[in-house]
Scaffold this active site. Structure first.
Site, mmCIF file in Angstrom:
data_model
loop_
_atom_site.group_PDB
_atom_site.id
_atom_site.type_symbol
_atom_site.label_atom_id
_atom_site.label_comp_id
_atom_site.label_asym_id
_atom_site.label_seq_id
_atom_site.Cartn_x
_atom_site.Cartn_y
_atom_site.Cartn_z
ATOM 1 N N GLY A 43 6.765 6.148 8.078
ATOM 2 C CA GLY A 43 5.830 7.271 8.161
ATOM 3 C C GLY A 43 5.979 7.965 9.501
ATOM 4 N N SER A 44 4.880 8.548 9.968
ATOM 5 C CA SER A 44 4.964 9.349 11.192
ATOM 6 C C SER A 44 4.952 8.480 12.448
ATOM 7 C CB SER A 44 3.789 10.317 11.253
ATOM 8 O OG SER A 44 2.592 9.589 11.456
ATOM 9 N N GLU A 61 9.828 2.665 10.591
ATOM 10 C CA GLU A 61 10.779 3.764 10.413
ATOM 11 C C GLU A 61 9.967 5.042 10.502
ATOM 12 O OE1 GLU A 61 13.830 3.994 10.522
ATOM 13 O OE2 GLU A 61 14.301 1.865 10.413
ATOM 14 N N GLU A 121 8.721 16.943 15.060
ATOM 15 C CA GLU A 121 9.114 16.881 13.659
ATOM 16 C C GLU A 121 8.167 17.749 12.825
ATOM 17 O OE1 GLU A 121 8.732 13.142 11.396
ATOM 18 O OE2 GLU A 121 10.768 13.536 10.704
ATOM 19 N N LYS A 176 0.846 -1.194 0.000
ATOM 20 C CA LYS A 176 0.000 0.000 0.000
ATOM 21 C C LYS A 176 0.882 1.244 0.000
ATOM 22 C CE LYS A 176 -2.385 3.273 2.594
ATOM 23 N NZ LYS A 176 -1.809 4.257 1.693
ATOM 24 N N CYS A 195 12.965 12.235 6.745
ATOM 25 C CA CYS A 195 13.042 11.942 8.172
ATOM 26 C C CYS A 195 14.466 12.103 8.668
ATOM 27 C CB CYS A 195 12.493 10.554 8.472
ATOM 28 S SG CYS A 195 13.323 9.270 7.581
ATOM 29 N N GLN A 232 0.396 19.647 4.363
ATOM 30 C CA GLN A 232 1.778 19.769 4.834
ATOM 31 C C GLN A 232 2.177 21.239 4.879
ATOM 32 O OE1 GLN A 232 3.845 17.251 6.078
ATOM 33 N NE2 GLN A 232 5.043 19.061 6.664
ATOM 34 N N GLY A 236 2.827 5.198 13.193
ATOM 35 C CA GLY A 236 3.648 4.042 13.563
ATOM 36 C C GLY A 236 3.109 3.344 14.806
HETATM 37 C C1 UN1 Z 1 17.925 9.655 2.995
HETATM 38 O O1 UN1 Z 1 18.080 10.607 3.749
HETATM 39 O O2 UN1 Z 1 18.703 9.451 2.058
HETATM 40 O O3 UN1 Z 1 11.556 8.829 4.997
HETATM 41 C C2 UN1 Z 1 16.847 8.655 3.153
HETATM 42 C C3 UN1 Z 1 12.721 9.203 5.047
HETATM 43 C C4 UN1 Z 1 13.769 8.153 5.263
HETATM 44 C C5 UN1 Z 1 14.691 8.004 4.131
HETATM 45 C C6 UN1 Z 1 15.781 9.029 4.123
HETATM 46 N N1 UN1 Z 1 13.126 6.896 5.553
HETATM 47 O O4 UN1 Z 1 12.999 10.375 4.908
#
Ligand code: UN1
Length: 477
Positions: A224-225, A246, A379, A171, A280, A327, A229
């Site tokens: 995601g956030s 992540e 964030e 998804k 992120c 955003q 998460g």
């Molecule tokens: C990067 O900085 O090269 O969602 C990758 C994100 C991370 C990937 C960053 N999972 O921004």
């Protein structure tokens, strides 16, 4: 306009058409994409479960061949796919092509890994018995990806999932279905058997939720956030299935008095504002010691003034638009919060009008920020960074680690002593010395600590921790 459908059990399906808008030009519709529901998820899971029986036992050469072909096609079509990415997500064309190349390299890496699957044989403590340790696929993996890396993140989840013999229900983010659809189409034509990879596009609240509710999914990987998460992790714990998350970051970039100023400015501007700050791994806290503080702020603002913020597809653009209205409002909200908290908006932060109607935001730099302010703790996920002034290295390290996150942390210094100490004592999953906190290699582990990540690392050989399960066999010949 042709409808891009979902892909379930080897067939394109779905009728509800949702337009995908270009954030650089909201008059431009990138394409129409189907929107799935819980029923589609159920069909996708059934197909993936059936396909698993064979795919789990497919040979390394078959997996290698599919992943290899996918890599070749992605790399051959990098300009076109990079353009699609820039058009639907708002990264600049150069960034879009770069990300597409990264996706191709990820498939290439896992094509190789498929040929390198190996176990271990260990002598038993009991005479005459052999022990071997092998890895088997987990089963049906649910993959939920964000909009900010619409081709690289699907690649670094789908490629290892398939490499290690899993089948997939995928998804993608509702905002960026184009790149996701293209990857699935490429893998289909690369010869992936029906049911091995299923695509269900649509809303997180519908499709994502249906995936969480479905007991036929054995493992879920999500980027995601933090808030989402947590919503993913809870039902996974309940059902005792594997989960990999992540999430966010509030990544520090420490700049010490002895830093090379040009390097530090480059790291800060790249890390904080490239890809519109929507990473992120972005450097959103610039922690700067007294002696270099004023020079650093002056040079960063000078450099920011020269950044061209415009249509992502236009030649010469350095910073594309924010991804969408929501955003944009979040970024503006945090800029207002920063001002209310008493930080000084040294540069940027205003909406920009360009030839095309889009979500253009002048990157913003706050100074006189403290680490306690919300702009330093939460964030933002936009082109907004704050400078926090500190007295010395020890204070910089303490401030860098004082955060609920722990993804990436950077330091600019010419001191080996401080760089080594920072590398060892930084509470982050990734440490960068004289480099931006964002922008990582595709063949080494990616992930963080604390609120940033949960579960095994992604990418490189470490990816197999999540995508395989270990079997220990005792054999008396
Ligand atoms: C990067 O900085 O090269 O969602 C990758 C994100 C991370 C990937 C960053 N999972 O921004």
């Amino acid at each position: 306009m042709t409808l891009h459908q979902n892909f379930i059990n080897g067939d394109w399906t779905g009728t509800e058409a949702v337009p995908n808008f270009n954030p650089s030009d909201t008059n431009d519709i990138v394409g129409e994409f189907a929107r799935g529901d819980a029923n589609d998820v159920a069909n996708a899971v059934t197909a993936a479960r059936q396909a698993f029986v064979k795919w789990a036992h497919s040979g390394p050469m078959e997996r290698h061949a599919v992943l290899r072909k996918a890599s070749d096609e992605i790399l051959t079509r990098k300009e076109e796919l990079g353009r699609l990415l820039a058009r639907e997500e708002g990264k600049t064309l150069a960034e879009g092509i770069g990300e597409t190349v990264r996706a191709g390299q990820v498939f290439d890496f896992f094509a190789g890994e498929a040929l390198r699957l190996a176990g271990e044989t260990v002598p038993s403590i009991r005479p005459g018995i052999e022990v071997d340790i092998t890895r088997e696929p987990v089963g049906v993996v649910g993959i939920i990806t964000p909009w900010n890396f619409p081709i690289a993140i699907p690649a670094w989840k789908i490629a290892p999932a398939l490499c290690y013999g899993n089948t997939v229900v995928f998804k993608p983010a509702d905002l960026t279905p184009g790149c996701a659809w293209a990857i699935v189409d490429i893998l289909k034509r690369a010869g992936l058997p029906g049911g091995v990879l299923n695509l269900v596009m649509g809303k997180g609240s519908v499709v994502g939720q249906a995936m969480l509710d479905h007991s036929g999914i054995d493992a879920i990987t999500f980027t995601g956030s933090v808030a989402t998460g947590k919503r993913v992790a809870a039902p996974c714990a309940e059902q005792m299935r594997k989960v990999q998350l992540e999430m966010g970051g509030k990544n520090p970039l420490v700049v010490l008095d002895d830093a090379d100023l040009d390097t530090a400015v480059e790291c800060a501007v790249n890390g904080a504002f490239f890809s519109t700050g929507q990473r992120c791994t972005a450097s959103s806290r610039l922690i700067v010691t007294d002696g270099i503080h004023d020079h650093f702020v002056k040079s960063v603002t000078t450099r920011m003034k020269a950044l061209v913020v415009d249509n992502a597809l236009k030649e010469g653009t350095h910073i594309g638009p924010v991804v969408d209205q929501n955003q944009f409002e979040q970024d503006e909200k945090y800029i207002a919060i920063g001002r209310d908290e008493g930080a000084h908006l040294a540069f940027g932060g205003e909406r920009l009008n360009r030839e095309t109607p889009g979500f253009f935001l002048q990157p913003a730099l706050f100074t006189e920020a403290t680490n306690e302010m919300r702009i330093s703790r939460e964030e933002i996920f936009g082109p907004v960074a704050s400078v926090i002034r500190v007295g010395d290295y020890e204070e910089a390290l303490a401030v860098a680690n004082d955060t609920p996150f722990g993804l990436s942390a950077g330091i600019c210094t010419q001191s080996l002593k401080h760089a080594s100490h920072f590398k060892r004592n930084s509470e982050a999953g990734m440490v960068m010395v004289n480099l931006p906190t964002a922008g990582v290699d595709f063949h080494v582990p990616f992930g963080g600590r604390k609120g940033s990540s949960y579960g095994p690392r992604e990418q490189g050989r470490y990816a197999r921790e999540f995508y395989t399960t270990v079997k220990t066999a005792y054999i008396q010949p």
